[in-house]
Design an enzyme around this catalytic site. Structure first.
Site, PDB file in Angstrom:
ATOM      1  N   TRP A  44       3.227  -8.870  -3.974  1.00  0.00           N
ATOM      2  CA  TRP A  44       1.922  -9.646  -3.899  1.00  0.00           C
ATOM      3  C   TRP A  44       1.265  -9.143  -5.113  1.00  0.00           C
ATOM      4  CZ3 TRP A  44      -1.246 -11.717   0.697  1.00  0.00           C
ATOM      5  CH2 TRP A  44      -2.992 -11.807   0.318  1.00  0.00           C
ATOM      6  N   ASP A  78      -6.848  -4.352   4.110  1.00  0.00           N
ATOM      7  CA  ASP A  78      -8.177  -4.200   3.956  1.00  0.00           C
ATOM      8  C   ASP A  78      -8.782  -3.995   5.358  1.00  0.00           C
ATOM      9  OD1 ASP A  78      -7.625  -4.148   1.157  1.00  0.00           O
ATOM     10  OD2 ASP A  78      -8.248  -6.213   1.027  1.00  0.00           O
ATOM     11  N   GLY A 114      -5.112 -15.778  -2.120  1.00  0.00           N
ATOM     12  CA  GLY A 114      -5.598 -14.534  -1.193  1.00  0.00           C
ATOM     13  C   GLY A 114      -6.616 -13.854  -1.511  1.00  0.00           C
TER      14      GLY A 114
END
Length: 619
Positions: free
Chosen positions: A236, A133, A25
């Protein structure tokens, strides 16, 4: 898909198995299909079960999310999904539509469904919607249709989840994906509370912890967010991510996450270094952490002497044989090096001829040193800490080297020890540069070259302090070789910032950022003629240059905005008509920062390195 035997190795929380594995990612060059297949093999061997496909630079994952995959791309993804199944790894396809989706437009929702339906045809059964984001301001059409940004995201996520048939694994990444993003707090965040209340219970939520790159994750913090989300989160984990700083690599173990967390979580996915091959440590130690409950009482997995952490590097490098820890021997025997025998040369030198050059093999000490030099975001390894402490002591006590005092002998002894540590870094660099496994070397080379250069400067500095050498004439030359300077205008000589144009930022932990400016950048550029000739034209419109850097722990952009505002005000007062800055393309954090300021625009400029961008603003 077939699933591995989870009774021995996979802790279970709630319904379904504990999600454990890797998320691709990061920002930057995505991994190759061959590397991903290699990852699946290692995940299966180490007991991990999930791979989340989310490379930010796959245009059809994020920027052009509406576009369907072409035939060749479809074939590659189909093969990749099949390879994951063969190794009992759940392939989770993630898509990031948040940059420009209009949530209230049925055509946009249909495009999203069509894209995921295509991936489903490739054999994928697990999916993820990512809204990280992105800008939080909704467009006018969405403001009319939804009461909040969270309601818009939840509505489309629920609809897609139902459309896909309620997959067993379906992950949602919120825009407020860590505690520091929540306003005013995790428990009082209207965004998170809406997600917890409205998101369908079969959908799991991704969470990075207290911060984007979390130093530590406590049980209490997870219990807090779980109560708001009404479900255990999937972590994450960015502890090994390095896409925010092109000069850093992280080879330390997965740590500062007590295994008491496991029963409180739905899973953990590590988002590791952009470079594939150095990630053995990150992935292997996560696998060990996940298996901890089956091996004894809960604990915080830390590799004090990291003997077996080094083993994960051995998997990719040939190492000088010799005595080692029994567990290290056991682990080594279970893995085959990726490349070993280079063959024997048929040529035998005769009498009086040059002997064959034989590269020295790496040692275990080399690999331990490598890990210590590139450890973790908030922590240096033992040797690196010692070197920094010794350098600081030698600098502060340098007067003892110039005059006969009680500390003179101690200073000289410690200076020699420091020099020996520097020499060890140089020798590690030389042996690693000759290692037969070129793939991992290519991933590491820029980093070890940089650390060797820095150590060389520190070594020369200490010798100068002790009066044993003078600065090289090469360093004092007005026309140095290009390797004598870092390159770029901002490193052109030791130039102080202009008056009122040097600012630093501190928090509870100390210095965490700075902002500098030169109101007239021409004198700096003149010191390096090649720069003056290539970008001299920019000075006519933008005579000033600025530089801003913030440590990863500074996640709130407000202080940086204030510093830039103050710098630009000072520059404007001096009569400057404009200012520019240099940025690396890989520095997505700062590129996003300057772009979101609104006033800075990209400036096209010939002659600069390919990875350098210039952004400028008129005053």
């Amino acid at each position: 898909m077939s699933k591995p035997d989870s009774t021995k190795r996979q802790p279970v929380t709630g319904t379904g198995r504990f999600i454990s594995g890797v998320v691709e990612g990061f920002y930057g060059r995505p991994w190759t299909m061959e590397q991903r297949t290699e990852l699946f093999k290692r995940e299966q061997k180490w007991g991990l079960n999930t791979y989340l496909y989310a490379p930010k630079d796959d245009y059809k994952h994020r920027m052009y999310w509406r576009d369907l995959y072409a035939a060749e791309e479809a074939e590659q993804l189909t093969s990749l999904i099949s390879a994951a199944k063969q190794h009992d790894v759940e392939f989770v396809y993630a898509i990031s539509p948040g940059l420009d989706i209009t949530f209230s437009n049925p055509k946009e929702v249909a495009a999203l469904k069509r894209k995921l339906d295509q991936v489903k045809e490739f054999g994928c059964r697990s999916f993820s919607l990512l809204f990280d984001d992105i800008e939080t301001e909704m467009c006018p059409a969405d403001k009319q249709a939804f009461s909040s940004f969270a309601h818009a995201q939840v509505a489309i996520t629920n609809e897609v989840y139902m459309h896909l048939g309620e997959p067993e694994v379906f992950l949602f990444c919120p825009t407020d994906y860590c505690a520091v993003f929540c306003t005013p707090s995790v428990t009082q965040s209207s965004y998170l509370n809406t997600v917890g209340e409205k998101l369908l219970p079969g959908i799991d939520v991704l969470w990075t912890g207290p911060k984007v790159v979390s130093h530590k994750i406590s049980v209490e913090s997870i219990e807090e967010v779980s109560s708001v989300l009404k479900r255990a989160p999937v972590i994450w984990d960015n502890i090994h991510a390095n896409d925010y700083d092109p000069q850093r690599l992280f080879l330390g173990p997965y740590k500062d996450r007590p295994t008491d967390l496991i029963p409180k979580l739905k899973g953990v996915l590590t988002n590791p270094n952009c470079e594939f091959y150095p990630n053995f440590v990150a992935v292997h130690t996560l696998a060990t952490w996940c298996k901890a409950p089956a091996e004894g009482t809960p604990r915080d997995v830390e590799m004090g002497e990291h003997e077996w952490v080094v083993v994960t590097l051995i998997h990719g490098m040939s190492v000088l044989p010799g005595p080692c820890h029994p567990r290290l021997k056991k682990e080594s025997s279970e893995e085959e090096p990726m490349q070993t025998d280079m063959g024997e040369s048929p040529y035998i030198p005769g009498p009086g001829e040059n002997p064959l050059y034989t590269a020295e093999p790496l040692t275990l000490d080399d690999l331990k040193l490598l890990s210590d030099l590139f450890y973790l975001p908030y922590e240096h390894g033992t040797t690196a800490r010692t070197m920094l402490q010794e350098l600081d002591w030698l600098k502060n006590q340098s007067q003892a080297a110039a005059a006969e005092t009680d500390k003179t002998a101690e200073w000289c002894s410690r200076a020699q020890q420091f020099d020996n540590m520097c020499e060890a870094v140089v020798q590690m660099f030389n042996r690693l540069s000759n290692a037969p496994n070129r793939s991992i070397l290519y991933d590491l080379y820029n980093y070890i070259c940089d650390i060797k250069s820095g150590v060389g400067l520190a070594r020369a500095y200490v010798k100068t302090l002790g009066g044993h050498s003078q600065p090289s004439a090469q360093l004092l030359n007005d026309d140095p070789e290009p390797w004598g300077f870092r390159g770029g205008l901002l490193s052109a000589g030791e130039i102080s910032p202009s008056p009122l144009c040097g600012l630093i930022l501190e928090d509870d932990l100390g210095l965490c950022g700075y902002a500098l400016a030169l109101t007239d950048a021409k004198p700096a550029a003149a010191k390096i003629q090649v720069i003056q000739s290539k970008i001299g034209s920019v000075f006519e419109e933008f005579p000033s240059v600025i530089a801003l850097e913030m440590l990863p722990r500074v996640t709130d952009p407000s202080p940086a905005k204030r510093m830039i505002g103050q710098l630009l005000s000072s520059i404007r007062s001096s009569g400057s008509r404009g200012a520019f800055c240099e940025l690396r393309q890989s520095n997505r954090r700062m590129l996003d920062f300057y772009s979101k300021l609104g006033s800075f625009k990209l400036v096209q400029m010939d002659g600069l390195p390919q990875d350098i961008l210039v952004m400028a603003t008129s005053l």
